[in-house]
Write a protein that holds these residues in place. Structure first.
Motif: not given
Lengths: 112, 114
Positions: A6, A35-37, A39, A47, A72, A81, A85-87
């Motif tokens: 990334q 894709w993980y998120v 917050y 995600l 993404l 939003d 964010y992790y791929c």
């Protein structure tokens, strides 16, 4: 070697602007991409995943095998939003363990 | 229902000490994963359990790290002779099966080795 890249550590956009978080991967087999998120003050959560071909919270991601990318996208960013964010990728096929290989993450900051 | 839980949430220890980190997966989930997340990095895979057995421990960095899951539910990650470089957030995840089933993550244990 398996790798997820990334390139952006931080992406800052204004509310309503389009967003694209980049993800490139290196893998010799058949990967599934995610894709993980995360917050603020919450746990890591899924995600979306390419095999589902879903749109979650307005986000979509298309697997481009030629460019080995899984970017993404969202047409209009919202303040909620803002997150990390992790791929990630996992191997598809018999015998795979499901272990995830993550990128370094991109912080998305949506300004009002 | 209850999600994945991890205890303690924070652990501060001194170099050379032994620590245990616990993970309670979602009830009925047969697959359990441990990951380590260092500051500014994404999570890195450590070990995967299918039931009681460690099906893939290729991510354990060295023999100071060991994990068990004796009854196929709760798992404990054990670190001997801790080093400052072991400081990280240790994440646990569980999934219903294996392969590409969705993994559900716990809140993590932040380990600090002084």
């Amino acid at each position: 070697a398996q790798r997820v890249t990334q390139p952006e550590k931080l992406l800052s956009v204004f509310k309503g602007a389009p967003v694209e978080l980049k993800c490139n991967y290196s893998y010799s087999g058949s990967p599934e991409l995610f894709w993980y998120v995360q917050y603020s003050r919450q746990r890591l959560q899924l995600l979306l995943r390419h095999i589902s071909r879903e749109s979650i919270k307005g986000f979509t991601a298309d697997l481009n095998k030629g460019e080995t990318s899984f970017h993404l996208k969202k047409p209009f960013a919202q303040e909620e939003d803002s997150a990390m964010y992790y791929c990630a990728l996992s191997e598809i096929g018999s015998g795979n363990t499901g272990k995830l290989i993550f990128g370094q993450g991109t912080t998305l900051q949506v300004k009002p | 229902g209850a999600g994945v839980s991890q205890t303690p949430s924070n652990k501060v220890t001194e170099k050379g000490k032994y620590v245990e980190l616990r993970c309670d997966p979602i009830s009925g989930h047969t697959a359990l994963y441990w990951y380590r997340q260092s500051l500014g990095q994404g999570p890195e895979f450590l070990i995967y359990f299918q039931g009681t057995g460690a099906a893939d421990d290729s991510g354990l960095p060295n023999d100071r790290f060991f994990a068990v899951r004796p009854e196929g539910s709760v798992s404990t990650l054990k670190i001997q002779r801790t080093e400052r470089g072991d400081s990280a957030v240790y994440l646990c995840a569980s999934s219903l099966g294996w392969g590409t089933d969705t993994q559900y993550f716990g809140p993590g244990t932040r380990l600090t080795v002084l």
